[in-house]
Design a protein around this motif. Structure first.
Motif: not given
Lengths: 267, 327
Positions: A31-60
């Protein structure tokens, strides 16, 4: 540092881009992609959000989040933005041979698992699937290769007392399950979008540790062609002859559309 | 690949009978098996599955392997994996078809890595392929912007297959044999703490009319206007991904490759530009009707009818005019 979380983040062409920015090159079966910038895979972004929430809940200082990306050429801007949302370090594997479309799920999981083995980890998070290959195998493959329990399609992830508690999305609700750490969880979009980093955070993220690996660093050998081989690639035939109802205003267009649908016995 | 077995991993529906997709896989499996000259076997795991196992034997399975145990009543990956690995480990070469269902998506990759077998997920076609040296597995990639034809190079091959790819066997066969599989013994690492059922209302995939809104709806309020049209036509409201991500409508309304795949008689795409991952979920619809402010929007290229304009003006006028024809 109490808990080490690794988030696997794939860089993909923006899947929300218009359909005509993707074309099929039959000769190379790519598949050849024209003029679209790369982004983080949306589901992987959801995974990162899950990680950050765990981090926030645990404290500094209780949780360390390591981002892991692999590819032929990774966008610094995308990685920096991800790092700035709340991660602590970035590990990348880059190399000419790591073109995503040339690697099957088995090879990808094998390489990522060999990187993860060299890191401290309690919890590995991935998206439920990648927006380019649409395979949904790599997360489970990493868990299989590491020999750790895996829970898929999470809408909520919490850690306490050496266990991970996950709400798994089901067609008619969700199931709450618990597994001992270390474990792997694949995350779905129901968990919510990744937060935006503040500009100052993006600036500060440049100072965070980044480690760049090559295939030889991880003793990664590319199984020459993997277990699955692409024999052909075709563009789906979706185009239809569209009857456009002409009108000067939106109201007229709505009425004209209704008349046309009625005349053609669609409605 | 002569004499290779084809396995179908059967699944039950909410009513406790064989799922429609399982019947379709039996039809597809029979076609593959007749090509290779191998036999078609079915595998079923669950609790009190005797009747369904017997039914599989009338659907063309030479051998039905069933594991019947309370620990298999609700899907839990590790016990299922243990039973399947024990069954399949001694088999050197085979093709196993599972549904691309929540269970299939969770289980097939585990099985593939445990057996070092190649797996193609989300197949929209499986063609017997003598020349290619094995079946050809066709799946959408890049959110449906392309269809990839794959061969699996390992002698053990796994695939998850979408609904409506195969067709159920037409005539009942008889004479299939049964074998009971051993129950799992290992203590599963993953423990279920219970299930929560949420009322998701009508099932989008069962509706004859779907009225879907996209990013251009601008907020949750816009979906009220879609409700009105859907209500008039006896249909349901769907959405592309952005409205779901923004919380304007529950995620269960998402139509697309990672949401629900629908094929209603009539599909309205309102303020939807036509991203590929959305098109993959609705392009099989009977008639597609697009309303969009941008005359160049890609959605018009894949629609049967199009109206250009702001949905805030087009939609009420359309709904009002249709009322006269429908009542």
């Amino acid at each position: 540092m109490g808990l080490n979380i690794i988030v696997c983040l794939k860089l993909v062409p923006d899947p929300e881009g218009p359909a005509d920015s993707f074309t099929v090159d039959q000769a190379s079966r790519r598949v050849v992609v024209h003029g679209l910038p790369p982004v983080a895979n949306p589901y992987d972004e959801n995974a990162l959000e899950a990680a950050i929430r765990i981090k926030e809940a645990a404290g500094d200082g209780e949780v360390k989040i390591t981002l892991l990306s692999m590819g032929r050429s990774l966008s610094k801007a995308v990685m920096l933005k991800a790092l700035a949302t709340g991660a602590d370090e970035y590990v990348t594997v880059e190399g000419e041979q790591l073109e995503a479309q040339e690697l099957d799920s088995y090879t990808t999981a094998t390489l990522l698992a060999s990187v993860i083995r060299g890191l401290d980890y309690d919890l590995v998070l991935t998206g439920r699937q990648a927006a380019d290959t649409n395979s949904g195998q790599v997360g489970l493959g990493i868990a299989g290769l590491l020999g750790i329990p895996a829970v898929t399609v999470a809408q909520k992830v919490e850690v306490s007392g050496g266990m991970v508690r996950v709400e798994r999305v089901l067609p008619d609700g969700f199931e709450t399950v618990e597994a001992p750490l270390p474990a792997l969880v694949t995350v779905s979009h129901e968990i919510g979008d990744l937060r935006y980093p503040a500009l100052a955070a993006i600036k500060a993220a440049k100072q965070l540790p980044q480690k760049s690996l090559s295939l030889s660093d991880i003793n990664g050998e590319l199984a020459s062609t993997g277990l699955v081989e692409r024999m052909g690639l075709a563009a789906p035939s979706r185009e239809r002859a569209c009857v456009m109802v002409g009108a000067d205003t939106g109201e007229e267009a709505g009425r004209a559309l209704a008349e046309r649908l009625h005349a053609d016995r669609v409605l | 690949m002569a004499d290779e077995k084809v396995f179908v991993l059967a699944e039950l529906d909410e009513g406790g009978g064989l799922s429609k997709l399982t019947l379709e896989l039996m039809g597809l499996g029979a076609r593959l098996a007749s090509e290779t000259g191998g036999e078609l076997d079915a595998v079923l795991l669950g609790e009190d599955v005797g009747a369904s196992a017997a039914e599989l034997a009338t659907l063309g399975a030479s051998l039905v392997s069933a594991a019947d145990h309370p620990s298999l009543g609700k899907y839990n990956p590790d016990p299922y994996l243990e039973v399947l690995v024990r069954l399949l480990e001694p088999q050197d070469a085979f093709t196993l078809l599972a549904g691309h269902t929540p269970m299939g998506q969770d289980l097939a990759p585990r099985l593939a890595f445990a057996l070092e077998a190649g797996l193609v997920t989300d197949c929209v076609a499986v063609e017997p392929g003598q020349q290619a040296g094995g079946p050809v597995f066709v799946k959408p990639v890049f959110g449906g912007n392309a269809l990839a034809s794959n061969v699996i190079k390992t002698p053990r091959r796994l695939a998850t297959v979408r609904a409506r790819v195969g067709s159920a066997p037409e005539s009942a066969a008889s004479g299939g044999e049964f074998v009971a599989l051993e129950a799992p013994t290992a203590e599963p690492p993953i423990r279920s703490l219970g299930r929560t059922t949420e009322d998701r209302g009508v099932k989008l995939e069962d509706c004859r009319v779907v009225v879907a809104g996209g990013r251009g709806m601008g907020g949750a309020e816009g979906f009220g206007a879609l409700e009105e049209l859907a209500g008039l036509l006896g249909g349901a409201v769907g959405a592309s991904r952005p409205p779901c991500d923004s919380g304007w409508i529950p995620a269960s309304a998402q139509v697309g490759i990672t949401g629900t795949i629908v094929a209603p008689d009539i599909y309205f795409a309102v303020a939807i530009s036509g991203s590929s991952q959305h098109l993959s979920g609705m392009s099989e619809s009977g008639k597609i009707i697009a309303i969009n402010q941008d005359p160049e929007a890609y959605i018009f290229k894949v629609s049967d009818y199009g109206a250009v304009g702001d949905w805030k003006q087009v939609l009420p006028a359309l709904t009002e005019a249709l009322k006269h024809h429908i009542s």
